[in-house]
Write an enzyme that holds these catalytic residues in place. Sequence first.
Site, PDB file in Angstrom:
ATOM      1  NE  ARG A 119       3.579   2.065  -0.333  1.00  0.00           N
ATOM      2  CZ  ARG A 119       2.937   1.594  -1.413  1.00  0.00           C
ATOM      3  NH1 ARG A 119       1.682   1.902  -1.619  1.00  0.00           N
ATOM      4  NH2 ARG A 119       3.563   0.820  -2.267  1.00  0.00           N
ATOM      5  CE  LYS A 184      -3.326   6.105   2.065  1.00  0.00           C
ATOM      6  NZ  LYS A 184      -2.275   5.830   1.106  1.00  0.00           N
ATOM      7  NE  ARG A 319      -4.075   5.085  -8.018  1.00  0.00           N
ATOM      8  CZ  ARG A 319      -3.093   5.065  -7.115  1.00  0.00           C
ATOM      9  NH1 ARG A 319      -3.008   4.071  -6.258  1.00  0.00           N
ATOM     10  NH2 ARG A 319      -2.194   6.021  -7.056  1.00  0.00           N
TER      11      ARG A 319
HETATM   12  C1  BTN Z   1       0.945   6.391   2.519  1.00  0.00           C
HETATM   13  O1  BTN Z   1       1.302   7.065   1.564  1.00  0.00           O
HETATM   14  O2  BTN Z   1      -0.081   5.729   2.493  1.00  0.00           O
HETATM   15  C2  BTN Z   1       1.786   6.344   3.770  1.00  0.00           C
HETATM   16  C3  BTN Z   1       1.454   7.474   4.687  1.00  0.00           C
HETATM   17  C4  BTN Z   1       2.240   7.466   5.971  1.00  0.00           C
HETATM   18  C5  BTN Z   1       2.002   8.711   6.786  1.00  0.00           C
HETATM   19  C6  BTN Z   1       2.662   8.631   8.126  1.00  0.00           C
HETATM   20  S1  BTN Z   1       2.174   9.940   9.190  1.00  0.00           S
HETATM   21  C7  BTN Z   1       3.416   9.501  10.324  1.00  0.00           C
HETATM   22  C8  BTN Z   1       4.639   9.135   9.524  1.00  0.00           C
HETATM   23  N1  BTN Z   1       5.413  10.312   9.224  1.00  0.00           N
HETATM   24  C9  BTN Z   1       5.423  10.588   7.928  1.00  0.00           C
HETATM   25  O3  BTN Z   1       5.998  11.562   7.415  1.00  0.00           O
HETATM   26  N2  BTN Z   1       4.723   9.682   7.256  1.00  0.00           N
HETATM   27  C10 BTN Z   1       4.181   8.676   8.130  1.00  0.00           C
END
Ligand code: BTN
Length: 322
Positions: A119, A184, A319
């Site tokens: 994100r 996380k 946060r």
């Molecule tokens: C975050 O930032 O918390 C979201 C992370 C999401 C990661 C997943 S892995 C599978 C899919 N492909 C990506 O490039 N991102 C999501």
Amino acid sequence: MNKLLTILSDGEYHSGEELGKFLGISRTAIWKQIQKIDALGLAVESQKGCGYRIAGGLDLLVQELIRNQLSATAQELLVNLDLESSVTSTNELARRQAENGDASGLVVFAEQQTCGRGRRGRQWVSPYGCNLYLSLVWGFEGGVQAIEGLSLAVGVAVLRGLKRWGVEGVELKWPNDLLWQKRKVGGILLEVIGDPSGFCQVVIGIGINVGMPDKYSQSIDQGWANLNHLLVGNVGRSDIGGSIVDEVLLLLGNYHEEGFSGCREEWLEHDAYVDSPVKLLMMNKSMKGIARGVDESGGLKLEVDGEIQIFSGGEISLRGVA
Ligand code: BTN
């Protein structure tokens, strides 16, 4: 290279000669493939007189094992299950398919992402063969209104999938992070394609840290934890991935009827920051307050100076404040 990887996934030594005979290629060709495996970040050990091995072995994704976790309903909803070795991003792959037409029911897994996306433009560290990276596509009539609260609901569905394997103590951070002891374990990234007031498709990307090697720590810019020590018994990545897909497909199949209301109570039960002081980071400002759960649409309720304010939108990040 995939065949060689499958052989080496048992963690045992295999001589160049044995591998060459089995795969019908020369020892030099084997050596070249070993270099490629090394380049994936998988340390292949070579020992004179023994051959090659990947110490500790590998738990590679297997279609059949993923499918074994799907209920009859999910099997009907699943249109295509795609297992990739290395991709830029499963979300990108899924998105491209959705841009070419209705890709509802597509699920893409990858062993590795070279440009995994998180994100707020962050990178999602995605080394080969140790975590879970998957994306699902689902189509909705009724535009963005029909998907209100979906990103939170997906968090609940992922939790349901993990609980099947005895995982306890994983909590949710608004809007959709999975945390263990405030670190996380997983993240969810939703992307919407199409008409915001008509038919749109949602690409739901899910990343779970299952067995991230410590050597990647310095590339991750926040506290993180692995799921593997929370699992009860001998559970593989395909089992976990399959149970997540099952729960997310079941959620999606019902979402037009139930919406977020079918998950809200469960979300609140796992709220990592309820009644805690938090800070919201927005595009160009931040705001402090006390987190008071979420409303019926999945908006964050933040108490500021005794008043509740509601926040929603993908570009906001929460946060904890010590
Ligand atoms: C975050 O930032 O918390 C979201 C992370 C999401 C990661 C997943 S892995 C599978 C899919 N492909 C990506 O490039 N991102 C999501």
